[in-house]
Design a protein around this motif. Sequence first.
Motif, mmCIF file in Angstrom:
data_model
loop_
_atom_site.group_PDB
_atom_site.id
_atom_site.type_symbol
_atom_site.label_atom_id
_atom_site.label_comp_id
_atom_site.label_asym_id
_atom_site.label_seq_id
_atom_site.Cartn_x
_atom_site.Cartn_y
_atom_site.Cartn_z
ATOM 1 N N GLU A 187 -23.057 -16.982 57.991
ATOM 2 C CA GLU A 187 -23.576 -15.647 58.310
ATOM 3 C C GLU A 187 -24.614 -15.640 59.427
ATOM 4 N N TYR A 188 -25.172 -16.811 59.779
ATOM 5 C CA TYR A 188 -26.251 -16.862 60.758
ATOM 6 C C TYR A 188 -26.262 -18.214 61.451
ATOM 7 N N GLY A 189 -26.498 -18.191 62.774
ATOM 8 C CA GLY A 189 -26.600 -19.431 63.530
ATOM 9 C C GLY A 189 -27.456 -19.248 64.763
ATOM 10 N N GLU A 190 -27.958 -20.361 65.298
ATOM 11 C CA GLU A 190 -28.837 -20.342 66.470
ATOM 12 C C GLU A 190 -28.379 -21.385 67.485
ATOM 13 N N LEU A 191 -28.706 -21.106 68.740
ATOM 14 C CA LEU A 191 -28.446 -22.036 69.835
ATOM 15 C C LEU A 191 -29.756 -22.615 70.348
ATOM 16 N N GLU A 192 -29.700 -23.816 70.921
ATOM 17 C CA GLU A 192 -30.827 -24.409 71.636
ATOM 18 C C GLU A 192 -30.867 -23.770 73.019
ATOM 19 N N THR A 193 -31.843 -22.903 73.271
ATOM 20 C CA THR A 193 -31.909 -22.203 74.551
ATOM 21 C C THR A 193 -33.276 -22.282 75.207
ATOM 22 N N GLY A 194 -34.209 -22.957 74.608
ATOM 23 C CA GLY A 194 -35.564 -23.002 75.142
ATOM 24 C C GLY A 194 -36.531 -22.362 74.169
ATOM 25 N N SER A 195 -37.554 -21.701 74.695
ATOM 26 C CA SER A 195 -38.622 -21.189 73.825
ATOM 27 C C SER A 195 -38.249 -19.916 73.073
ATOM 28 N N THR A 196 -37.253 -19.177 73.537
ATOM 29 C CA THR A 196 -36.793 -17.986 72.824
ATOM 30 C C THR A 196 -35.442 -18.295 72.198
ATOM 31 N N THR A 197 -35.280 -17.975 70.936
ATOM 32 C CA THR A 197 -34.061 -18.303 70.216
ATOM 33 C C THR A 197 -32.974 -17.266 70.462
ATOM 34 N N LEU A 198 -31.785 -17.732 70.794
ATOM 35 C CA LEU A 198 -30.604 -16.884 70.842
ATOM 36 C C LEU A 198 -29.835 -17.160 69.565
ATOM 37 N N ALA A 199 -29.680 -16.117 68.758
ATOM 38 C CA ALA A 199 -29.060 -16.272 67.451
ATOM 39 C C ALA A 199 -27.915 -15.287 67.285
ATOM 40 N N PHE A 200 -27.051 -15.594 66.329
ATOM 41 C CA PHE A 200 -25.926 -14.728 66.005
ATOM 42 C C PHE A 200 -25.892 -14.568 64.493
ATOM 43 N N ALA A 201 -25.568 -13.359 64.068
ATOM 44 C CA ALA A 201 -25.425 -13.074 62.649
ATOM 45 C C ALA A 201 -24.130 -12.296 62.459
ATOM 46 N N SER A 202 -23.596 -12.345 61.271
ATOM 47 C CA SER A 202 -22.311 -11.717 60.991
ATOM 48 C C SER A 202 -22.428 -10.192 60.949
ATOM 49 N N LEU A 203 -21.302 -9.545 61.205
ATOM 50 C CA LEU A 203 -21.259 -8.086 61.082
ATOM 51 C C LEU A 203 -21.545 -7.652 59.655
ATOM 52 N N GLU A 204 -21.170 -8.479 58.686
ATOM 53 C CA GLU A 204 -21.461 -8.178 57.281
ATOM 54 C C GLU A 204 -22.965 -8.166 57.028
ATOM 55 N N LEU A 205 -23.676 -9.084 57.655
ATOM 56 C CA LEU A 205 -25.132 -9.106 57.518
ATOM 57 C C LEU A 205 -25.749 -7.882 58.183
ATOM 58 N N ALA A 206 -25.195 -7.467 59.334
ATOM 59 C CA ALA A 206 -25.664 -6.241 59.988
ATOM 60 C C ALA A 206 -25.499 -5.050 59.064
ATOM 61 N N GLU A 207 -24.360 -4.962 58.406
ATOM 62 C CA GLU A 207 -24.113 -3.851 57.491
ATOM 63 C C GLU A 207 -25.100 -3.891 56.318
ATOM 64 N N ALA A 208 -25.352 -5.078 55.800
ATOM 65 C CA ALA A 208 -26.298 -5.204 54.686
ATOM 66 C C ALA A 208 -27.713 -4.823 55.116
ATOM 67 N N ASN A 209 -28.079 -5.169 56.351
ATOM 68 C CA ASN A 209 -29.428 -4.875 56.841
ATOM 69 C C ASN A 209 -29.608 -3.431 57.289
ATOM 70 N N PHE A 210 -28.566 -2.854 57.903
ATOM 71 C CA PHE A 210 -28.730 -1.568 58.584
ATOM 72 C C PHE A 210 -27.904 -0.435 57.995
ATOM 73 N N HIS A 211 -27.025 -0.722 57.049
ATOM 74 C CA HIS A 211 -26.232 0.299 56.348
ATOM 75 C C HIS A 211 -25.559 1.281 57.304
ATOM 76 N N GLY A 212 -24.821 0.741 58.294
ATOM 77 C CA GLY A 212 -24.071 1.570 59.214
ATOM 78 C C GLY A 212 -24.854 2.101 60.393
ATOM 79 N N ALA A 213 -26.129 1.759 60.492
ATOM 80 C CA ALA A 213 -26.968 2.275 61.574
ATOM 81 C C ALA A 213 -27.015 1.327 62.771
ATOM 82 N N CYS A 214 -25.973 0.519 62.931
ATOM 83 C CA CYS A 214 -25.915 -0.444 64.029
ATOM 84 C C CYS A 214 -24.477 -0.507 64.524
ATOM 85 N N ALA A 215 -24.280 -0.246 65.815
ATOM 86 C CA ALA A 215 -22.941 -0.333 66.402
ATOM 87 C C ALA A 215 -22.706 -1.752 66.897
#
Length: 130
Positions: A36-64
């Motif tokens: 559901e979640y992962g990160e890349l080595e990109t330097g001092s700021t993290t670039l991360a990815f999370a699943s659409l299912e996690l977006a739905e759980a966090n935002f309840h449809g308020a995220c396109a």
Amino acid sequence: MRFGYTIIYVASVAHTLAFYETAFGFKTRFLHDSGEYGELETGSTTLAFASLELAEANFHGACAPVKPDALPPGIELAFVTEDVAQSYQTAVDAGATPVHPPVEKPWGQTIAYVRSLEGTLIELCTPVGG
């Protein structure tokens, strides 16, 4: 306060991490066992990815979700490189969609644009003033 993360919600976190490794050379720092979640080595700021299912759980449809077949949202990720032309070709060869080939801007910076597999707009650029 400091800028810590950019998180992009995607259909497949593992697939997206693998694409960013191939297309842009970033290495996976972390992928949770749930996928559901992962990160890349990109330097001092993290670039991360999370699943659409996690977006739905966090935002309840308020995220396109970002979609490759829709206009990108009004935001881009900028990856700094010394060789924009080679980075552009590597990304396209890995499956990125070409948006604009390398061009030198009046201030001396070379830039190009692609869209990643999930649809995020990516700027490939030399350092400003470089």
